[in-house]
Scaffold this motif. Structure first.
Motif, PDB file in Angstrom:
ATOM      1  N   PHE A  35      21.226  44.017  30.909  1.00  8.14           N
ATOM      2  CA  PHE A  35      21.885  44.993  31.707  1.00  8.14           C
ATOM      3  C   PHE A  35      23.505  45.414  31.254  1.00  8.14           C
ATOM      4  N   TRP A  36      23.935  46.580  31.509  1.00  9.27           N
ATOM      5  CA  TRP A  36      25.211  46.598  31.309  1.00  9.27           C
ATOM      6  C   TRP A  36      26.248  46.579  32.463  1.00  9.27           C
ATOM      7  N   VAL A  37      27.210  45.759  32.716  1.00 10.82           N
ATOM      8  CA  VAL A  37      28.323  45.673  33.579  1.00 10.82           C
ATOM      9  C   VAL A  37      29.439  46.430  33.347  1.00 10.82           C
ATOM     10  N   SER A  38      29.983  47.321  34.171  1.00  9.35           N
ATOM     11  CA  SER A  38      31.156  48.111  34.100  1.00  9.35           C
ATOM     12  C   SER A  38      31.889  47.658  35.047  1.00  9.35           C
ATOM     13  N   SER A  39      33.042  47.239  34.613  1.00  6.00           N
ATOM     14  CA  SER A  39      34.383  46.674  35.769  1.00  6.00           C
ATOM     15  C   SER A  39      35.523  47.366  35.232  1.00  6.00           C
ATOM     16  N   LEU A  40      36.421  47.288  35.927  1.00  5.55           N
ATOM     17  CA  LEU A  40      37.856  47.788  35.765  1.00  5.55           C
ATOM     18  C   LEU A  40      38.923  46.915  35.469  1.00  5.55           C
ATOM     19  N   GLN A  41      39.474  47.106  34.359  1.00  2.73           N
ATOM     20  CA  GLN A  41      40.588  46.091  33.753  1.00  2.73           C
ATOM     21  C   GLN A  41      41.878  46.413  34.395  1.00  2.73           C
ATOM     22  N   GLN A  42      42.772  45.396  34.469  1.00  2.29           N
ATOM     23  CA  GLN A  42      44.062  45.526  35.084  1.00  2.29           C
ATOM     24  C   GLN A  42      44.806  46.907  34.906  1.00  2.29           C
ATOM     25  N   ASP A  43      44.814  47.417  33.518  1.00  2.51           N
ATOM     26  CA  ASP A  43      45.440  48.603  33.284  1.00  2.51           C
ATOM     27  C   ASP A  43      44.873  49.834  33.502  1.00  2.51           C
ATOM     28  N   GLY A  44      43.371  49.618  34.257  1.00  6.48           N
ATOM     29  CA  GLY A  44      42.809  50.893  34.971  1.00  6.48           C
ATOM     30  C   GLY A  44      41.554  51.230  33.998  1.00  6.48           C
ATOM     31  N   GLY A  65      31.399  33.095  31.919  1.00  5.38           N
ATOM     32  CA  GLY A  65      32.636  32.152  31.964  1.00  5.38           C
ATOM     33  C   GLY A  65      33.594  32.613  32.805  1.00  5.38           C
ATOM     34  N   PRO A  66      34.307  32.039  33.486  1.00  7.80           N
ATOM     35  CA  PRO A  66      35.385  31.941  34.396  1.00  7.80           C
ATOM     36  C   PRO A  66      36.583  32.695  33.839  1.00  7.80           C
ATOM     37  N   THR A  67      36.738  32.588  32.321  1.00  7.17           N
ATOM     38  CA  THR A  67      37.930  33.267  31.720  1.00  7.17           C
ATOM     39  C   THR A  67      37.501  34.422  31.051  1.00  7.17           C
ATOM     40  N   GLU A  68      36.388  34.813  31.083  1.00  8.10           N
ATOM     41  CA  GLU A  68      35.848  35.995  30.168  1.00  8.10           C
ATOM     42  C   GLU A  68      36.457  37.112  30.854  1.00  8.10           C
ATOM     43  N   GLN A  69      36.651  38.235  30.212  1.00 12.08           N
ATOM     44  CA  GLN A  69      37.204  39.496  30.681  1.00 12.08           C
ATOM     45  C   GLN A  69      36.503  40.043  31.855  1.00 12.08           C
ATOM     46  N   LYS A  70      35.263  40.212  32.128  1.00  7.83           N
ATOM     47  CA  LYS A  70      34.528  40.638  33.068  1.00  7.83           C
ATOM     48  C   LYS A  70      34.838  39.824  34.500  1.00  7.83           C
ATOM     49  N   ALA A  71      34.990  38.508  34.360  1.00  9.11           N
ATOM     50  CA  ALA A  71      35.311  37.691  35.439  1.00  9.11           C
ATOM     51  C   ALA A  71      36.423  37.876  35.926  1.00  9.11           C
ATOM     52  N   ARG A  72      37.594  38.050  35.094  1.00 11.86           N
ATOM     53  CA  ARG A  72      39.111  38.510  35.158  1.00 11.86           C
ATOM     54  C   ARG A  72      39.081  39.655  36.127  1.00 11.86           C
ATOM     55  N   ASN A  73      38.466  40.695  35.513  1.00  9.95           N
ATOM     56  CA  ASN A  73      38.450  41.894  36.146  1.00  9.95           C
ATOM     57  C   ASN A  73      37.875  41.947  37.373  1.00  9.95           C
ATOM     58  N   LEU A  74      36.721  41.544  37.776  1.00  8.81           N
ATOM     59  CA  LEU A  74      35.997  41.339  38.914  1.00  8.81           C
ATOM     60  C   LEU A  74      36.818  40.570  39.923  1.00  8.81           C
ATOM     61  N   GLU A  75      37.529  39.598  39.343  1.00 13.08           N
ATOM     62  CA  GLU A  75      38.383  38.797  40.527  1.00 13.08           C
ATOM     63  C   GLU A  75      39.444  39.906  41.232  1.00 13.08           C
ATOM     64  N   ARG A  76      39.878  40.819  40.416  1.00 16.20           N
ATOM     65  CA  ARG A  76      41.056  41.697  40.873  1.00 16.20           C
ATOM     66  C   ARG A  76      40.110  42.736  41.674  1.00 16.20           C
ATOM     67  N   HIS A  77      39.376  43.368  40.970  1.00 22.22           N
ATOM     68  CA  HIS A  77      38.514  44.490  41.410  1.00 22.22           C
ATOM     69  C   HIS A  77      37.076  44.484  41.541  1.00 22.22           C
ATOM     70  N   PRO A  78      36.405  43.923  42.552  1.00 17.18           N
ATOM     71  CA  PRO A  78      35.259  43.413  42.497  1.00 17.18           C
ATOM     72  C   PRO A  78      34.090  44.719  42.272  1.00 17.18           C
ATOM     73  N   GLN A  79      34.533  45.857  42.906  1.00 19.28           N
ATOM     74  CA  GLN A  79      33.649  47.015  42.408  1.00 19.28           C
ATOM     75  C   GLN A  79      33.213  47.004  41.009  1.00 19.28           C
ATOM     76  N   CYS A  80      31.704  47.229  40.919  1.00 20.33           N
ATOM     77  CA  CYS A  80      31.240  47.388  39.441  1.00 20.33           C
ATOM     78  C   CYS A  80      29.982  48.122  39.628  1.00 20.33           C
ATOM     79  N   ALA A  81      29.436  48.395  38.435  1.00 12.21           N
ATOM     80  CA  ALA A  81      28.352  49.027  38.227  1.00 12.21           C
ATOM     81  C   ALA A  81      27.353  48.008  37.280  1.00 12.21           C
ATOM     82  N   LEU A  82      26.073  48.075  37.584  1.00  8.87           N
ATOM     83  CA  LEU A  82      25.230  47.594  36.625  1.00  8.87           C
ATOM     84  C   LEU A  82      24.274  48.510  36.176  1.00  8.87           C
TER      85      LEU A  82
END
Length: 172
Positions: A35-44, A65-82
């Motif tokens: 799958f490909w997960v799309s999430s939103l970074q802090q800078d948009g 992993g809790p420090t990976e980019q996708k985990a940090r993104n989803l912590e701030r913006h939980p909306q995503c697409a798989l």
């Protein structure tokens, strides 16, 4: 899970073709390896990355992993697409929109860990500790559950686009 009704979008479908059945979409979600997960970074900016996922109890589940980019993104913006599918003019492509919610219940995680082994084999065996997956090498993984708000199915034999709506979906 009750099978949602699919609505064919005639603008993007061959004439006289039926909507894709939910059973075909669910089978694609259960069988897909990548799958490909799309999430939103802090800078948009968007962040898109491949991962493995398991369809269980009406939702997709993945770990990171809790420090990976996708985990940090989803912590701030939980909306995503798989997204999953093929890179050919055949088959079925599926996009699941939803909110990634951390799954921390040890009982649910234990069941899900067994699902990972059934689907992906022994290399993906996890133990459960303190509301997360643990691996033999000591790595810790946060598990996310994504219940769909919308699922889009793109059939390429014949060409059709079917939308499945779930609870709490925002207007299109």
């Amino acid at each position: 899970m009750t099978a949602p009704a699919g609505a064919l979008d005639a603008r993007f479908s061959q004439p006289e073709e039926p909507a894709t059945e939910w059973s075909a979409v669910q089978a694609a979600l259960e069988d897909a390896e990548i799958f490909w997960v799309s999430s939103l970074q802090q800078d948009g900016e968007l962040h898109v990355t491949p991962l493995i996922a398991v369809w269980s109890e009406g939702a997709l589940h993945f770990c990171t992993g809790p420090t990976e980019q996708k985990a940090r993104n989803l912590e701030r913006h939980p909306q995503c697409a798989l997204t999953t599918g093929t890179n050919a003019f055949s088959g079925l492509d599926v996009v699941v929109h939803g909110e990634a919610v951390p799954l921390t219940d040890d009982s649910a995680l234990t069941s899900l860990a067994a699902s990972y082994v059934r689907k992906y084999g022994e290399d993906w065996r996890f133990s459960v500790k303190d509301g997360a997956f643990d691996s033999e090498d000591g790595g810790r993984a946060v598990v996310f559950r994504v219940e769909p708000t919308t699922v889009m199915a793109f059939s390429k034999e014949p060409f059709t686009q079917t939308r499945f709506r779930f609870r709490d979906e925002r207007p299109a």
